[in-house]
Scaffold this motif. Sequence first.
Motif, PDB file in Angstrom:
ATOM      1  N   TRP A 107       0.821  -1.204   0.000  1.00 23.21           N
ATOM      2  CA  TRP A 107       0.000   0.000   0.000  1.00 23.21           C
ATOM      3  C   TRP A 107       0.855   1.253   0.000  1.00 23.21           C
ATOM      4  N   ARG A 108       1.930   1.238   0.773  1.00 26.61           N
ATOM      5  CA  ARG A 108       2.827   2.398   0.784  1.00 26.61           C
ATOM      6  C   ARG A 108       3.503   2.579  -0.572  1.00 26.61           C
ATOM      7  N   PHE A 109       3.855   1.469  -1.224  1.00 25.02           N
ATOM      8  CA  PHE A 109       4.456   1.553  -2.557  1.00 25.02           C
ATOM      9  C   PHE A 109       3.469   2.164  -3.544  1.00 25.02           C
ATOM     10  N   ARG A 110       2.217   1.758  -3.466  1.00 24.77           N
ATOM     11  CA  ARG A 110       1.193   2.345  -4.344  1.00 24.77           C
ATOM     12  C   ARG A 110       1.057   3.838  -4.097  1.00 24.77           C
ATOM     13  N   LEU A 111       1.087   4.233  -2.832  1.00 27.98           N
ATOM     14  CA  LEU A 111       0.980   5.655  -2.517  1.00 27.98           C
ATOM     15  C   LEU A 111       2.167   6.445  -3.069  1.00 27.98           C
ATOM     16  N   VAL A 112       3.349   5.868  -3.005  1.00 29.94           N
ATOM     17  CA  VAL A 112       4.529   6.533  -3.564  1.00 29.94           C
ATOM     18  C   VAL A 112       4.362   6.703  -5.067  1.00 29.94           C
ATOM     19  N   LEU A 113       3.871   5.674  -5.748  1.00 30.29           N
ATOM     20  CA  LEU A 113       3.663   5.781  -7.194  1.00 30.29           C
ATOM     21  C   LEU A 113       2.614   6.839  -7.538  1.00 30.29           C
ATOM     22  N   ILE A 114       1.532   6.877  -6.774  1.00 24.61           N
ATOM     23  CA  ILE A 114       0.485   7.875  -7.018  1.00 24.61           C
ATOM     24  C   ILE A 114       1.036   9.277  -6.792  1.00 24.61           C
ATOM     25  N   GLU A 115       1.794   9.465  -5.712  1.00 25.33           N
ATOM     26  CA  GLU A 115       2.421  10.759  -5.447  1.00 25.33           C
ATOM     27  C   GLU A 115       3.346  11.182  -6.573  1.00 25.33           C
ATOM     28  N   THR A 116       4.125  10.235  -7.059  1.00 27.57           N
ATOM     29  CA  THR A 116       5.079  10.528  -8.127  1.00 27.57           C
ATOM     30  C   THR A 116       4.357  11.025  -9.376  1.00 27.57           C
ATOM     31  N   VAL A 117       3.315  10.327  -9.766  1.00 28.44           N
ATOM     32  CA  VAL A 117       2.553  10.714 -10.962  1.00 28.44           C
ATOM     33  C   VAL A 117       1.897  12.078 -10.755  1.00 28.44           C
ATOM     34  N   MET A 118       1.317  12.285  -9.570  1.00 27.64           N
ATOM     35  CA  MET A 118       0.629  13.555  -9.321  1.00 27.64           C
ATOM     36  C   MET A 118       1.591  14.736  -9.342  1.00 27.64           C
ATOM     37  N   ILE A 119       2.747  14.590  -8.719  1.00 31.82           N
ATOM     38  CA  ILE A 119       3.705  15.702  -8.688  1.00 31.82           C
ATOM     39  C   ILE A 119       4.278  15.956 -10.077  1.00 31.82           C
ATOM     40  N   GLY A 120       4.574  14.883 -10.811  1.00 29.93           N
ATOM     41  CA  GLY A 120       5.063  15.047 -12.181  1.00 29.93           C
ATOM     42  C   GLY A 120       4.051  15.762 -13.059  1.00 29.93           C
ATOM     43  N   LEU A 121       2.787  15.372 -12.950  1.00 29.62           N
ATOM     44  CA  LEU A 121       1.740  16.034 -13.736  1.00 29.62           C
ATOM     45  C   LEU A 121       1.524  17.471 -13.294  1.00 29.62           C
ATOM     46  N   CYS A 165      11.171  12.318  -6.904  1.00 33.25           N
ATOM     47  CA  CYS A 165      10.103  11.967  -5.959  1.00 33.25           C
ATOM     48  C   CYS A 165      10.029  10.454  -5.791  1.00 33.25           C
ATOM     49  N   LEU A 166      10.125   9.716  -6.889  1.00 38.17           N
ATOM     50  CA  LEU A 166      10.091   8.263  -6.829  1.00 38.17           C
ATOM     51  C   LEU A 166      11.295   7.720  -6.062  1.00 38.17           C
ATOM     52  N   ALA A 167      12.470   8.262  -6.344  1.00 34.81           N
ATOM     53  CA  ALA A 167      13.681   7.799  -5.654  1.00 34.81           C
ATOM     54  C   ALA A 167      13.587   8.059  -4.152  1.00 34.81           C
ATOM     55  N   THR A 168      13.125   9.232  -3.784  1.00 30.72           N
ATOM     56  CA  THR A 168      12.981   9.561  -2.366  1.00 30.72           C
ATOM     57  C   THR A 168      11.947   8.669  -1.695  1.00 30.72           C
ATOM     58  N   GLY A 169      10.832   8.445  -2.372  1.00 30.40           N
ATOM     59  CA  GLY A 169       9.793   7.573  -1.811  1.00 30.40           C
ATOM     60  C   GLY A 169      10.278   6.149  -1.629  1.00 30.40           C
ATOM     61  N   LEU A 170      11.008   5.627  -2.616  1.00 30.69           N
ATOM     62  CA  LEU A 170      11.537   4.267  -2.497  1.00 30.69           C
ATOM     63  C   LEU A 170      12.585   4.168  -1.389  1.00 30.69           C
TER      64      LEU A 170
END
Length: 108
Positions: free
Chosen positions: A40-54, A81-86
């Motif tokens: 679930w945390r990984f999914r949230l990181v991916l969603i955050e990454t897409v949202m910030i990029g967009l 953002c993805l690197a930091t989240g991971l």
Amino acid sequence: MARHTPHPDQLPLNWSDNEAIEVIVEQRLAERFEAESFLWRFRLVLIETVMIGLLVLVAGLFLKQPTMLVLRGSVIVAASCLATGLLLLSLSAGTAKLMTRLRRRQGK
């Protein structure tokens, strides 16, 4: 109502040691929830990454900046953002495993 008779191949359940069964069930549930929480945390990181990029992409285009510059900036921001989240995910998972080991060692 007729009572249900167990199948002859089924192992009989011994409910006399209720405490031990509860400990086993709680341990298995904790392991399962820990694995699911990572996903679930990984999914949230991916969603955050897409949202910030967009968000960077849309803001740059809305401000009429050069398209290639905006795309590059958007990709760089999303990648960081993805690197930091991971990194945070791996650190929290490692800390959780370390704490679990320490608890087990203290219990012995």
